[in-house]
Design a protein around this motif. Structure first.
Motif: not given
Length: 553
Positions: A59-74, A97-105
């Motif tokens: 998940h690209w935290h804080g980025l404005l993007l199309p929802f299909q690239y937001d990275g949250v499974p399900g 300044t932003y960050w990215y991280h997993s949204h799985s488990g």
């Protein structure tokens, strides 16, 4: 890493902290993952390959993007299966300044995160001679699923800072009368963090206190520090003893410069500060857990190998009646002076012997009978075992110093001091308001919105495209909650309209309330949750849907 085509690989790795080595989930083999540097206006293709034996995501935290690239499974995509590569492809519409991280488990807690810096297309209003990115995190050699299981068995399992008889006798803790009252209400005033320094080592850029990460400067330079809180469960109090910090951005958005000596950074927030060290010496960058159970230091220095002093941990704070959502009640000495009972629905005043009735003429009360579960203060909350209390008098605390910093002698940043650098573009008055209660049974480690866990079929929060809505967050728990909305920024309601701070994450203090005005301008389905990972995992999570009028109907 930079450019228009970036390749990332998610896999197992070993990570060493303080002389011990443990299993991590890393990005390109490192914890944190690589810094991604982009330019506003460019397009980026991020090819993410999963080498794990389980699904993953970014998940690209804080980025404005199309929802299909937001990275949250399900919600926005199926996730990335083992052995597969998923390509995120979107334009960069912002700077900061932003960050990215997993949204799985619970992969994020095991090292699956990294930082993002986006340079503006034009002139940067923030000038500096050099910059450093500092990614804060919490690291445990105990698997996050085991931490969660322990907390489900006993919500205070990792709180080793409870009040003691020795503390009472030394005058360091609450009076006996105050302790009796808290005990009768089955509340613990030291329950500030549920996952603490008892199991966590706190890190800066993957380095613990012993490893002493160093950022260089030349005396007299203006140094920009881009600070990201990528921890799973820890809000930090940040200070640089002997050096003032000028806050210039919050959650990637520029703010009018405000000088301070310390600030609290909630999980998932980012702050940019300017410092100007004038002396040829080392300065300690100190990030202390808000319950004071541990800290991490880094060093700002003119030369490698220098070491700054590490201050001792400060006295751990105690919660108050305000943190219980009961306003400014004063319980010192066993009295409740200043109580306005007309504003306290849910309190059973029929029997409370032993109280100081000089402060409460005509009243007869028993603290044991105090009720904090009056549904009338929150009619939309689903009552049940997952709701242990409701705030009878929640307060707007955005102008207050955050938890643990109330009595510090130096300057402390509050949300009310943040003013956006540019006027907010949407000046419309919200067309409607909604209340969302942050609910819990802390003893049983149950967390939810409005008393409903996400797994219990919580209804989505529905918005019409481009409507302006005021959202009121009410914290019915005794812990702060950093609440994050994907795909959007919102205007935190502080002071007069015009230049209120614009954020993607807001930390709601215990017993407090925060309002934000949202323009629902991003179509799709978006995650909305507490960024305390185990609170989200337990159920403090919802889906926000944004649809055109005809679809919403």
């Amino acid at each position: 890493m930079s450019g228009e085509d970036i390749k990332l690989s998610i896999g197992h790795a070993m990570h060493s902290v303080g002389g011990r080595t443990g299993h991590a989930i890393a990005i390109n083999g490192t914890v944190p993952g690589p810094l991604i540097r982009l330019k506003e206006g460019q397009n980026v293709r991020l090819s993410v390959t999963n080498t794990l034996s389980e699904d993953t995501s970014i998940h690209w935290h804080g980025l404005l993007l199309p929802f299909q690239y937001d990275g949250v499974p399900g919600i926005s995509f199926p996730g990335i299966k083992p052995g597969e590569t998923f390509v995120y492809d979107f334009p960069i519409r912002q700077a900061g300044t932003y960050w990215y991280h997993s949204h799985s488990g619970l992969q994020e807690a095991m090292g699956h995160f990294g930082s993002i810096v986006i340079d503006p297309a034009g002139t940067d209003p923030v000038t500096s001679d050099r910059e450093h990115v500092l990614v804060l995190s919490d690291w445990s050699f105990m698997h996050p699923h085991k931490i969660y299981t322990r907390l489900k068995q006993n919500g205070g399992n990792f709180n080793f800072q409870k009040q003691t008889l020795a503390g009472l006798l030394a005058g360091k803790d609450q009076s006996a009368a105050e302790r009796r009252m808290w005990g009768q209400m089955r509340m613990d005033p030291t329950d500030i963090s549920d996952a603490t320094g008892a199991i966590y080592t706190y890190l800066v850029n993957g380095h613990g206190p012993a490893e002493n990460w160093i950022g260089l400067f030349v005396p007299g330079e203006k140094v920009r520090l881009r600070i990201v809180n990528a921890s799973a469960m820890t809000n930090f109090n940040v200070r640089i003893p002997g050096l003032a910090m000028t806050v210039v951005a919050a959650d990637g958005n520029n703010v009018q410069p405000v000088e301070t000596d310390e600030f609290q950074i909630g999980v998932a927030e980012t702050y940019d500060v300017i410092v100007q060290p004038g002396e040829d010496r080392a300065y300690g960058f100190i990030a202390e857990g808000i319950d004071r159970s541990g800290l991490v230091r880094a060093t700002l220095a003119p030369r490698m190998g220098m070491v700054a002093d590490v201050p001792p941990l400060r006295k751990r704070p105690l919660l108050t009646m305000k943190d219980m959502g009961m306003g400014d009640m004063d319980m010192s000495g066993g009295t409740m002076a200043g109580m306005d009972h007309s504003k306290m629905p849910g309190m059973d005043h029929s029997k409370m012997p032993g109280m100081d009735h000089g402060a409460m003429p005509g009243m007869s009360h028993d603290m044991e009978s105090m009720k904090m579960l009056d549904p009338s203060v929150a009619p939309q909350v689903k009552m049940g075992p997952g709701v242990a209390m409701l705030s009878s008098m929640p307060m707007d605390r955005t102008a207050e110093r955050p938890t643990g910093l109330e009595n510090e002698p130096h300057r402390v940043l509050t949300y009310s001091q943040l003013r956006s650098l540019a006027p907010n573009p949407d000046t419309r008055t919200p067309s409607r308001e909604i209340d969302i209660h942050l609910t819990a049974n802390m003893e049983r480690y149950m967390w939810s919105f409005d008393g409903v866990k996400f797994s219990e079929g919580a209804e989505p929060l529905a918005f019409r495209h481009n409507e302006r809505v005021r959202v009121n967050l009410v914290n019915d728990t005794m812990m702060p909650h950093p609440i994050h909305l994907h795909g959007h920024f919102f205007e935190v309601v502080t002071g007069e309209k015009g230049n209120r701070p614009v954020k993607h994450t807001v930390n709601v203090l215990p017993g407090g309330k925060v309002s934000f005005d949202l323009t629902a301008d991003a179509l799709g389905d978006w995650a909305f949750h507490c960024h305390m990972m185990l609170h989200m995992h337990a159920g403090m999570f919802r889906v926000v849907t944004v649809r055109h009028d005809e679809e919403a109907a």
